[in-house]
Design a protein around this motif. Structure first.
Motif, PDB file in Angstrom:
ATOM      1  N   SER A 148       2.039  67.204  31.795  1.00 16.71           N
ATOM      2  CA  SER A 148       3.078  66.183  31.956  1.00 16.71           C
ATOM      3  C   SER A 148       3.166  65.397  30.653  1.00 16.71           C
ATOM      4  O   SER A 148       2.417  64.444  30.442  1.00 16.71           O
ATOM      5  CB  SER A 148       2.722  65.234  33.108  1.00 16.71           C
ATOM      6  N   PRO A 149       4.077  65.804  29.756  1.00 18.16           N
ATOM      7  CA  PRO A 149       4.183  65.133  28.462  1.00 18.16           C
ATOM      8  C   PRO A 149       4.551  63.657  28.610  1.00 18.16           C
ATOM      9  O   PRO A 149       5.176  63.244  29.590  1.00 18.16           O
ATOM     10  CB  PRO A 149       5.301  65.887  27.744  1.00 18.16           C
ATOM     11  N   ILE A 150       4.169  62.881  27.602  1.00 20.76           N
ATOM     12  CA  ILE A 150       4.443  61.444  27.586  1.00 20.76           C
ATOM     13  C   ILE A 150       5.452  61.171  26.474  1.00 20.76           C
ATOM     14  O   ILE A 150       5.259  61.569  25.325  1.00 20.76           O
ATOM     15  CB  ILE A 150       3.143  60.652  27.314  1.00 20.76           C
ATOM     16  N   ASP A 151       6.552  60.519  26.823  1.00 17.45           N
ATOM     17  CA  ASP A 151       7.549  60.132  25.824  1.00 17.45           C
ATOM     18  C   ASP A 151       6.951  59.083  24.888  1.00 17.45           C
ATOM     19  O   ASP A 151       6.250  58.164  25.335  1.00 17.45           O
ATOM     20  CB  ASP A 151       8.796  59.547  26.488  1.00 17.45           C
ATOM     21  N   THR A 152       7.250  59.219  23.594  1.00 20.26           N
ATOM     22  CA  THR A 152       6.767  58.248  22.590  1.00 20.26           C
ATOM     23  C   THR A 152       7.921  57.838  21.664  1.00 20.26           C
ATOM     24  O   THR A 152       7.917  58.147  20.468  1.00 20.26           O
ATOM     25  CB  THR A 152       5.598  58.835  21.774  1.00 20.26           C
ATOM     26  N   PRO A 153       8.904  57.136  22.226  1.00 18.72           N
ATOM     27  CA  PRO A 153      10.028  56.705  21.390  1.00 18.72           C
ATOM     28  C   PRO A 153       9.600  55.584  20.437  1.00 18.72           C
ATOM     29  O   PRO A 153       8.626  54.872  20.689  1.00 18.72           O
ATOM     30  CB  PRO A 153      11.039  56.185  22.412  1.00 18.72           C
ATOM     31  N   ASP A 154      10.306  55.487  19.343  1.00 21.06           N
ATOM     32  CA  ASP A 154      10.062  54.368  18.432  1.00 21.06           C
ATOM     33  C   ASP A 154      11.411  53.885  17.894  1.00 21.06           C
ATOM     34  O   ASP A 154      12.429  54.540  18.052  1.00 21.06           O
ATOM     35  CB  ASP A 154       9.098  54.752  17.304  1.00 21.06           C
ATOM     36  N   LEU A 155      11.400  52.716  17.264  1.00 19.73           N
ATOM     37  CA  LEU A 155      12.647  52.106  16.795  1.00 19.73           C
ATOM     38  C   LEU A 155      13.220  52.762  15.546  1.00 19.73           C
ATOM     39  O   LEU A 155      14.382  52.561  15.208  1.00 19.73           O
ATOM     40  CB  LEU A 155      12.437  50.609  16.525  1.00 19.73           C
TER      41      LEU A 155
END
Length: 168
Positions: free
Chosen positions: A51-58
């Motif tokens: 279950s991948p984890i989203d890692t958005p950044d600005l």
């Protein structure tokens, strides 16, 4: 690269005990396991999923991901029902714990193509239909710990053959 069909090659067994804490069976443990292959109509699951984890950044509009938790897929084996022998139904009764052993390339000593899933039979049910097909039943398994994947099939021992339930 040579290719092959799983039918006629892949073997599935069920062992009630494996002494190794790494879930790697010995040849003797394979020999005492119940052979399932000949009675199998279908296999579903028996795979690890992440279950991948989203890692958005600005800094970007792209949402990257990192690996998350692993878990086993829902796993079921569907068997052809035997109208005279209930050995498999007895061996895989609801609540039975053990190990589903999958020899993906067959019983080839040294081949790193064996997966061992510690599992418990969560449910067992007959498939009732009026369709023109063989009677079947299914055992649903819960995977209880991290499986041992891609382990070597142990060397063959003289005179050892897996216990037969409805032949191999």
């Amino acid at each position: 690269m040579p290719r092959f069909s799983r039918r006629g090659k892949t073997k599935l067994l069920f062992a009630t005990t494996i002494a190794s804490p790494d879930y790697i069976p010995t040849r003797a443990e394979l020999a005492s396991a119940t052979k399932l292959t000949k009675a199998i109509a279908a296999v579903d699951g028996f795979a690890l999923e992440n279950s991948p984890i989203d890692t958005p950044d600005l800094e970007s509009t792209f949402t990257s991901k990192i690996a998350g938790e692993d878990q086993a897929a829902d796993s079921t084996i569907t068997f052809y029902e035997d109208d005279t022998d209930d050995a498999l139904e007895t061996a895989l009764a609801k609540g039975t714990s053990g190990f589903v052993i999958i020899q993906r390339k067959g019983d080839v000593p040294g081949s790193k193509s064996m997966d061992v899933y510690p599992a418990t039979v969560a449910s067992k049910s007959s498939t009732i239909t009026v369709d023109n097909e063989s009677a079947k039943w299914a055992a649903k398994f819960v995977i209880t710990d991290t499986p041992a994947l891609d382990v070597a099939v142990p060397a063959a021992g003289a005179g050892l053959a897996a216990k037969t339930t409805s032949d191999s």
